[in-house]
Scaffold this motif. Structure first.
Motif, PDB file in Angstrom:
ATOM      1  N   LEU A  10      37.294  33.786  38.306  1.00 20.62           N
ATOM      2  CA  LEU A  10      37.472  34.833  39.480  1.00 20.62           C
ATOM      3  C   LEU A  10      38.081  36.180  39.728  1.00 20.62           C
ATOM      4  CD1 LEU A  10      36.391  35.591  42.873  1.00 20.62           C
ATOM      5  CD2 LEU A  10      38.589  33.317  42.960  1.00 20.62           C
ATOM      6  N   GLN A  12      39.461  39.718  40.583  1.00 21.25           N
ATOM      7  CA  GLN A  12      40.180  41.113  41.019  1.00 21.25           C
ATOM      8  C   GLN A  12      39.151  42.029  40.700  1.00 21.25           C
ATOM      9  OE1 GLN A  12      44.092  41.404  42.467  1.00 21.25           O
ATOM     10  NE2 GLN A  12      43.366  40.368  44.130  1.00 21.25           N
ATOM     11  N   ALA A  13      38.596  42.763  41.476  1.00 24.98           N
ATOM     12  CA  ALA A  13      37.933  44.587  41.304  1.00 24.98           C
ATOM     13  C   ALA A  13      39.034  44.920  40.504  1.00 24.98           C
ATOM     14  CB  ALA A  13      37.370  45.661  42.223  1.00 24.98           C
ATOM     15  N   LYS A  86      33.859  45.591  38.693  1.00 25.52           N
ATOM     16  CA  LYS A  86      32.952  45.801  40.523  1.00 25.52           C
ATOM     17  C   LYS A  86      32.738  44.914  41.080  1.00 25.52           C
ATOM     18  CE  LYS A  86      32.021  50.524  38.940  1.00 25.52           C
ATOM     19  NZ  LYS A  86      30.917  51.468  38.982  1.00 25.52           N
ATOM     20  N   PRO A  87      32.389  44.240  42.471  1.00 30.55           N
ATOM     21  CA  PRO A  87      31.827  43.050  42.606  1.00 30.55           C
ATOM     22  C   PRO A  87      30.407  43.307  43.027  1.00 30.55           C
ATOM     23  CG  PRO A  87      33.285  44.595  44.628  1.00 30.55           C
ATOM     24  CD  PRO A  87      33.382  45.797  43.200  1.00 30.55           C
ATOM     25  N   THR A  90      29.390  40.713  40.799  1.00 28.89           N
ATOM     26  CA  THR A  90      29.181  39.588  40.705  1.00 28.89           C
ATOM     27  C   THR A  90      27.576  38.847  40.309  1.00 28.89           C
ATOM     28  OG1 THR A  90      31.049  39.783  42.208  1.00 28.89           O
ATOM     29  CG2 THR A  90      29.499  37.655  42.750  1.00 28.89           C
ATOM     30  N   THR A 115      32.639  36.462  39.289  1.00 26.02           N
ATOM     31  CA  THR A 115      32.771  36.598  41.051  1.00 26.02           C
ATOM     32  C   THR A 115      33.698  37.571  40.798  1.00 26.02           C
ATOM     33  OG1 THR A 115      32.208  34.610  41.641  1.00 26.02           O
ATOM     34  CG2 THR A 115      33.504  36.409  42.986  1.00 26.02           C
ATOM     35  N   VAL A 116      33.579  38.810  41.554  1.00 29.62           N
ATOM     36  CA  VAL A 116      34.183  39.978  42.079  1.00 29.62           C
ATOM     37  C   VAL A 116      34.684  39.831  42.852  1.00 29.62           C
ATOM     38  CG1 VAL A 116      35.162  42.208  41.008  1.00 29.62           C
ATOM     39  CG2 VAL A 116      33.556  40.632  39.335  1.00 29.62           C
ATOM     40  N   SER A 117      36.208  40.003  43.467  1.00 25.72           N
ATOM     41  CA  SER A 117      36.502  40.470  44.772  1.00 25.72           C
ATOM     42  C   SER A 117      37.483  41.545  44.585  1.00 25.72           C
ATOM     43  CB  SER A 117      37.574  39.373  45.075  1.00 25.72           C
ATOM     44  OG  SER A 117      38.790  39.625  44.299  1.00 25.72           O
ATOM     45  N   SER A 118      36.993  41.836  45.753  1.00 23.30           N
ATOM     46  CA  SER A 118      37.005  43.653  46.603  1.00 23.30           C
ATOM     47  C   SER A 118      38.189  43.398  47.064  1.00 23.30           C
ATOM     48  CB  SER A 118      36.015  44.035  47.481  1.00 23.30           C
ATOM     49  OG  SER A 118      36.127  43.287  48.727  1.00 23.30           O
TER      50      SER A 118
END
Length: 118
Positions: A10, A12-13, A86-87, A90, A115-118
């Protein structure tokens, strides 16, 4: 050849991850290698490929300039360095090896979740 993928997680963007794909056997350098990804409800798509014997690379337009595929034949390992994530990146990422560049019948590694969170 048997493949073992790792390195997902996981993030972050805007962040980075490096995926690894370790291959068994002594014929690693006779295979074209690639990373595919599959998002929920979507097809498994080719992201990046590295062709054997100095045959060059391929990147999907969506990852050009952000992802870099490489291999270390001495370690029988392939990598995917992912930056500026980027999200929409994912997905479950799969490594693949095939003696044909048509990817008609590749050997697959197990997937690793990114998984890329925004």
């Amino acid at each position: 050849v048997q493949l073992q993928a790792s390195g997902g997680g996981l993030v972050q963007a805007g962040g980075s991850l490096r995926l690894s794909c370790a291959a068994s056997g002594r014929t690693f350098n006779t295979y074209h290698m690639a990373w595919f990804r599959q998002a929920p409800g979507k097809d498994r798509d080719l992201v990046a490929a590295l062709f054997k014997s100095g045959g060059g690379t391929y990147y999907d337009d969506s990852v050009k300039g952000r992802f870099r595929i490489s291999r270390d034949n001495a370690k029988d390992t392939m990598y995917l360095q992912m930056t500026s994530l980027k999200p929409e990146d994912t997905a479950v990422y799969y490594c693949a090896a095939d003696r044909s560049a048509a990817w008609a019948n590749p050997n697959w590694g197990q997937g690793t979740q990114v998984t890329v969170s925004s």
